[in-house]
Design a protein around this motif. Structure first.
Motif, mmCIF file in Angstrom:
data_model
loop_
_atom_site.group_PDB
_atom_site.id
_atom_site.type_symbol
_atom_site.label_atom_id
_atom_site.label_comp_id
_atom_site.label_asym_id
_atom_site.label_seq_id
_atom_site.Cartn_x
_atom_site.Cartn_y
_atom_site.Cartn_z
ATOM 1 N N GLU A 72 0.834 -1.207 0.000
ATOM 2 C CA GLU A 72 0.000 0.000 0.000
ATOM 3 C C GLU A 72 0.873 1.264 0.000
ATOM 4 O O GLU A 72 0.651 2.190 0.763
ATOM 5 C CB GLU A 72 -0.970 -0.016 1.177
ATOM 6 C CG GLU A 72 -1.997 -1.122 1.052
ATOM 7 C CD GLU A 72 -3.161 -0.973 1.996
ATOM 8 O OE1 GLU A 72 -4.278 -0.780 1.493
ATOM 9 O OE2 GLU A 72 -2.956 -1.046 3.234
ATOM 10 N N GLY A 73 1.881 1.267 -0.861
ATOM 11 C CA GLY A 73 2.739 2.429 -1.043
ATOM 12 C C GLY A 73 3.929 2.516 -0.108
ATOM 13 O O GLY A 73 4.823 3.333 -0.328
ATOM 14 N N ARG A 74 3.985 1.706 0.927
ATOM 15 C CA ARG A 74 5.122 1.719 1.862
ATOM 16 C C ARG A 74 6.214 0.784 1.342
ATOM 17 O O ARG A 74 5.947 -0.386 1.055
ATOM 18 C CB ARG A 74 4.681 1.278 3.245
ATOM 19 C CG ARG A 74 3.712 2.248 3.894
ATOM 20 C CD ARG A 74 3.222 1.670 5.221
ATOM 21 N NE ARG A 74 2.214 2.525 5.812
ATOM 22 C CZ ARG A 74 0.912 2.467 5.529
ATOM 23 N NH1 ARG A 74 0.459 1.582 4.658
ATOM 24 N NH2 ARG A 74 0.069 3.274 6.105
ATOM 25 N N VAL A 75 7.444 1.279 1.267
ATOM 26 C CA VAL A 75 8.556 0.518 0.707
ATOM 27 C C VAL A 75 9.320 -0.189 1.811
ATOM 28 O O VAL A 75 9.634 0.413 2.844
ATOM 29 C CB VAL A 75 9.512 1.453 -0.072
ATOM 30 C CG1 VAL A 75 10.703 0.685 -0.616
ATOM 31 C CG2 VAL A 75 8.761 2.156 -1.195
ATOM 32 N N GLY A 76 9.613 -1.461 1.591
ATOM 33 C CA GLY A 76 10.401 -2.215 2.562
ATOM 34 C C GLY A 76 10.349 -3.696 2.265
ATOM 35 O O GLY A 76 10.028 -4.117 1.154
ATOM 36 N N GLY A 77 10.663 -4.461 3.279
ATOM 37 C CA GLY A 77 10.673 -5.903 3.121
ATOM 38 C C GLY A 77 10.271 -6.597 4.405
ATOM 39 O O GLY A 77 10.160 -5.969 5.464
ATOM 40 N N GLN A 105 10.030 1.094 5.541
ATOM 41 C CA GLN A 105 8.731 1.591 6.006
ATOM 42 C C GLN A 105 7.815 0.466 6.487
ATOM 43 O O GLN A 105 6.699 0.735 6.924
ATOM 44 C CB GLN A 105 8.047 2.386 4.891
ATOM 45 C CG GLN A 105 8.786 3.658 4.531
ATOM 46 C CD GLN A 105 8.165 4.368 3.342
ATOM 47 O OE1 GLN A 105 7.722 3.734 2.380
ATOM 48 N NE2 GLN A 105 8.148 5.699 3.400
ATOM 49 N N LEU A 106 8.281 -0.768 6.432
ATOM 50 C CA LEU A 106 7.516 -1.915 6.932
ATOM 51 C C LEU A 106 8.083 -2.450 8.248
ATOM 52 O O LEU A 106 7.704 -3.530 8.699
ATOM 53 C CB LEU A 106 7.470 -3.022 5.869
ATOM 54 C CG LEU A 106 6.826 -2.610 4.538
ATOM 55 C CD1 LEU A 106 6.856 -3.757 3.546
ATOM 56 C CD2 LEU A 106 5.401 -2.112 4.760
ATOM 57 N N ALA A 107 8.956 -1.671 8.882
ATOM 58 C CA ALA A 107 9.478 -2.066 10.197
ATOM 59 C C ALA A 107 8.317 -2.191 11.178
ATOM 60 O O ALA A 107 7.407 -1.362 11.193
ATOM 61 C CB ALA A 107 10.489 -1.035 10.693
ATOM 62 N N GLY A 108 8.310 -3.264 11.952
ATOM 63 C CA GLY A 108 7.245 -3.495 12.918
ATOM 64 C C GLY A 108 6.035 -4.211 12.337
ATOM 65 O O GLY A 108 5.045 -4.441 13.039
ATOM 66 N N LEU A 109 6.089 -4.574 11.057
ATOM 67 C CA LEU A 109 4.976 -5.259 10.400
ATOM 68 C C LEU A 109 4.672 -6.584 11.094
ATOM 69 O O LEU A 109 5.566 -7.332 11.450
ATOM 70 C CB LEU A 109 5.337 -5.536 8.937
ATOM 71 C CG LEU A 109 4.294 -6.285 8.101
ATOM 72 C CD1 LEU A 109 3.122 -5.377 7.759
ATOM 73 C CD2 LEU A 109 4.931 -6.827 6.833
#
Length: 134
Positions: A72-77, A105-109
């Motif tokens: 949803e637009g957040r970049v990460g892994g 931007q997916l830290a804590g996912l």
């Protein structure tokens, strides 16, 4: 607050040589190469171990895959951990984000994924949370 996204994905399985040291060729190994489409716009690579019993419809697999892209637009892994069994055709799959594996931007996912295969097409439904209610 939990969010849910869904879409299709493509997967290529790459058979690998079996480790025959202890269990013979009973444990199969494969590489995973996936491309997720939709609100999860990402690629992943992983590895899978699988076993198919002598009873029709009974099998099991485990896998780990590293996903990189946009959610949803957040970049990460993040990393997905699979554990699946099939008992005489009855399927059960646990597919979860490995705790603290999120980056960028997916830290804590946190989250879980469901997979459905219909007519040879693969679909995902991903329920997730991010810190701050996103």
């Amino acid at each position: 607050m939990s969010r849910q996204v869904q879409g299709a994905f493509d997967v290529v399985l790459g058979p690998q040589p079996a480790d025959e040291r202890e269990l013979g060729a009973a444990i199969g190994r494969m590489t995973l190469d996936k491309r997720f489409h939709g609100a999860l716009d990402a690629r992943s690579e992983g590895q899978m171990l699988a076993f198919r019993s002598g009873v029709e419809g009974s099998a099991g697999y485990v896998a780990m895959e590293r996903v990189e892209g946009r959610l949803e637009g957040r970049v990460g892994g993040f990393v997905l951990q699979h554990s699946g069994t099939m008992e005489r055709g009855a399927k059960h799959l646990d597919l979860h984000v490995v705790p603290d594996s999120g980056s960028g931007q997916l830290a804590g996912l946190r989250g879980s994924m469901a997979i459905e295969i219909t007519g040879g097409e693969h679909f995902y439904r991903f329920e997730y949370t991010l810190p701050g209610g996103a």
